[in-house]
Enzyme design. Sequence first.
Site, mmCIF file in Angstrom:
data_model
loop_
_atom_site.group_PDB
_atom_site.id
_atom_site.type_symbol
_atom_site.label_atom_id
_atom_site.label_comp_id
_atom_site.label_asym_id
_atom_site.label_seq_id
_atom_site.Cartn_x
_atom_site.Cartn_y
_atom_site.Cartn_z
ATOM 1 N N ARG A 87 0.846 -1.195 0.000
ATOM 2 C CA ARG A 87 0.000 0.000 0.000
ATOM 3 C C ARG A 87 0.877 1.239 0.000
ATOM 4 N NH1 ARG A 87 -5.279 1.879 2.452
ATOM 5 N NH2 ARG A 87 -5.313 4.017 1.750
ATOM 6 N N ASP A 99 -6.615 -2.035 2.236
ATOM 7 C CA ASP A 99 -7.104 -1.033 3.177
ATOM 8 C C ASP A 99 -7.643 -1.797 4.384
ATOM 9 O OD1 ASP A 99 -7.839 1.499 4.140
ATOM 10 O OD2 ASP A 99 -9.845 1.344 3.282
ATOM 11 N N ASP A 101 -9.517 -1.052 7.917
ATOM 12 C CA ASP A 101 -10.204 -0.056 8.737
ATOM 13 C C ASP A 101 -10.590 -0.666 10.077
ATOM 14 O OD1 ASP A 101 -10.196 2.047 6.889
ATOM 15 O OD2 ASP A 101 -12.029 1.331 5.932
#
Length: 163
Positions: A87, A99, A101
């Site tokens: 990333r 990603d 979260d």
Amino acid sequence: MERIALLGLGSNRGRAGQRTPAAVLAAVPAALTAAGLPVVAVSRIRATAPLGPRQRGFANAAVAVRTALSPTELLAASKQIERAFGRRRGRRWGPRVLDIDILGIGETIWPGRLGWRTTRGLAVPHRGLHLRRFVLDPLAEIAPVWRHPLIGRSVRQLRAALR
């Protein structure tokens, strides 16, 4: 004190060794465990439409991990795993290999009930989780009765409200 942290996973780019976004997400539980975050539940991986500008579709999933880390420490560990997967920080809403979260950590409200809506940066539970089907669908598989500590509804109820 150990708690269960709920993490949302997303990818819309493959990488060497994992040529598709779904393959990237399938490799994440092992990376979390290797980073000292034992995985206790993993949802199915789903193909989803992108949020924001037009781009490739995403693969999304959710995982539950056991941790004693603070929200900021868990964020740092998540960012380190994202970087290990390739990333690169880029434009907001842009393509990404991985990603991660933080959706929720038990009943934790970070940075606190008064600052949750107004403070920039990390917020636990995630500020948008109750509005996003691509988050709630996989989360409902692994934690359907977890209650959003500010809204007071379970994941199952939040998901039903989006229909």
